[in-house]
Design an enzyme around this catalytic site. Sequence first.
Site, PDB file in Angstrom:
ATOM      1  N   LYS A  85       0.847  -1.203   0.000  1.00 53.88           N
ATOM      2  CA  LYS A  85       0.000   0.000   0.000  1.00 53.88           C
ATOM      3  C   LYS A  85       0.880   1.249   0.000  1.00 53.88           C
ATOM      4  O   LYS A  85       1.877   1.308   0.734  1.00 53.88           O
ATOM      5  CB  LYS A  85      -0.905  -0.020   1.224  1.00 53.88           C
ATOM      6  N   SER A 160      -9.780   1.446   2.668  1.00 56.87           N
ATOM      7  CA  SER A 160      -8.941   2.252   1.815  1.00 56.87           C
ATOM      8  C   SER A 160      -7.824   1.483   1.125  1.00 56.87           C
ATOM      9  O   SER A 160      -7.220   1.981   0.181  1.00 56.87           O
ATOM     10  CB  SER A 160      -8.323   3.384   2.632  1.00 56.87           C
ATOM     11  N   SER A 184      -9.906  -0.805   6.976  1.00 55.94           N
ATOM     12  CA  SER A 184      -9.355  -0.697   5.621  1.00 55.94           C
ATOM     13  C   SER A 184      -8.560  -1.885   5.117  1.00 55.94           C
ATOM     14  O   SER A 184      -8.166  -1.890   3.948  1.00 55.94           O
ATOM     15  CB  SER A 184      -8.482   0.541   5.516  1.00 55.94           C
TER      16      SER A 184
HETATM   17  N1  GLN Z   1     -13.374   3.499   5.980  1.00 52.42           N
HETATM   18  C1  GLN Z   1     -12.817   4.018   7.197  1.00 52.42           C
HETATM   19  C2  GLN Z   1     -12.528   5.483   7.028  1.00 52.42           C
HETATM   20  O1  GLN Z   1     -12.821   5.984   6.016  1.00 52.42           O
HETATM   21  C3  GLN Z   1     -11.606   3.241   7.580  1.00 52.42           C
HETATM   22  C4  GLN Z   1     -10.378   3.696   6.916  1.00 52.42           C
HETATM   23  C5  GLN Z   1      -9.177   2.946   7.344  1.00 52.42           C
HETATM   24  O2  GLN Z   1      -9.271   1.928   8.028  1.00 52.42           O
HETATM   25  N2  GLN Z   1      -8.014   3.465   6.977  1.00 52.42           N
HETATM   26  O3  GLN Z   1     -12.018   6.117   7.887  1.00 52.42           O
END
Ligand code: GLN
Length: 504
Positions: A85, A160, A184
């Site tokens: 990532k 994400s 994410s």
């Molecule tokens: N979808 C969640 C957010 O938008 C989690 C994001 C994440 O775990 N980085 O914050």
Amino acid sequence: MVAGTPTDPVAADATDLLRVLDDGDVSAEEVVSAHLSRIADHDDEVRAFLTVLDEQALEHARDIDRRRAAGAAVGSLAGVPVALKDVLCTRGVTTTCGSRMLADHRPPYDATVVSRLRDADAVVVGKANMDEFAMGSSTENSAFGVTRNPWDLARVPGGSSGGSAAAVAAHFAPLGIGTDTGGSIRQPAALCGVVGMKPTYGRVSRYGLIAFASSLDQVGPFARSVTDAARLYTAIAGHDPRDSTSIPEDVPDVAPTLEDGVDGLRIGVVSEALDDGVEPGVAVRVREAAQLLGKLGAEVVDVSLPHARYGIAAYYLIAPSEASSNLARYDGVRYGLRVDGDTAEAMMAATRSAGFGSEVVRRIMVGTYALSAGYYDAYYVSAQRVRTLIIRDYVAAFERCDVVLSPTSPSTAFEIGAKTDDPLAMYLNDAFTVPASLAGMPALSMPAGLDDGGLPVGVQLVAPLLDEAVLFRAARALESELAFDPLPRGANAVHPPVAARTKT
Ligand code: GLN
């Protein structure tokens, strides 16, 4: 997967690749170049990668082959490709965090996770797309375009860490690294039909991980099997003196108990999570998973996490609060983008306006507001209290069971664009993943089958703090009984690898 033949290494998972590499049936260079060719041929469909590291990956692979030929030491993942990532710093290699703010950022150092991958001789084939600053549940918030779901290219891969999940599902690499702040890793794993795991908070170093919400951020593995995910977790976990929140303890080996089965384990099903707001096709698969675990000898009990329903509200105050502070460093002076202005203040305003996308701006505004003097107690402190109540819910649940089971996500992969105009609808994707994040518990998502539309359904397992071993053990037992085939299929799926096509 038995299709892992030397003639088509992209069809094989990491465990099979390690065996054929070790036997000398295939070289690391052949494995890596086969994956690079597949990326070159098909990543225009998926768009999982922001940067492909052809030269660097092949050089690393040749070095592994040379060492192996000379009888010298190689690491535990020697020659296995991994998608990283783009939130993790790589020395001299562009690290964008999915943001225009860092479009040209070349860190002068490697994240600890990156060094550990290198020590394990896992070969990083590319930097994977992501929602900007890891804020999102669909990878549509990337400043560099949307990644597509390998099972249906018109749908999102989740987020994400959607690029890493999609890369693993598309067979661009058998392993991927993601980060999970509120889901994410687990949510994109669910939507892409792969395994994704968030370790206990503090188990994996955050040094060199570009911060979103520091009390929640955690790095973890993606793979197409539980065994592979456990291998990658083992390679990256462990204390790091460079991260003050890193747990100063040895990491218990998860391998010896991996095949122990669930006989004697108690599985707690979060019954309220199977009611409202969950697609019927998801609830069915999760109930079946619970039944299967019962059939395998586990005692299946109902548990309740009564405060988990406030998780989204608490998370969407705590995470933006921390983000508003963490992202203050992007001021046009210290990192990344600078847009000139007549005064320092004008320069900063112009830089931040040009550098951040709308979701990041929304979070900074919410977080700044929640932390402001007049509202701190009403919002931030209340959210922290809810966090404590959720921790207590888990403590109570773990008196009755060893592993908590629920859906990972209320829905399967949705169409690109379906939720981009409605931030609250997007946030609801995280309803089942944020509670374990707020509590710091280790949690894993694995495929539990397909819904009626042929899209993967994820089931989530959560274990007590530091008990990654029981998490992998329960997941492995369920996996062996489910026998899910992680090969994307369907009319609009990514082109499959050759050996996988001839296999069926
Ligand atoms: N979808 C969640 C957010 O938008 C989690 C994001 C994440 O775990 N980085 O914050």
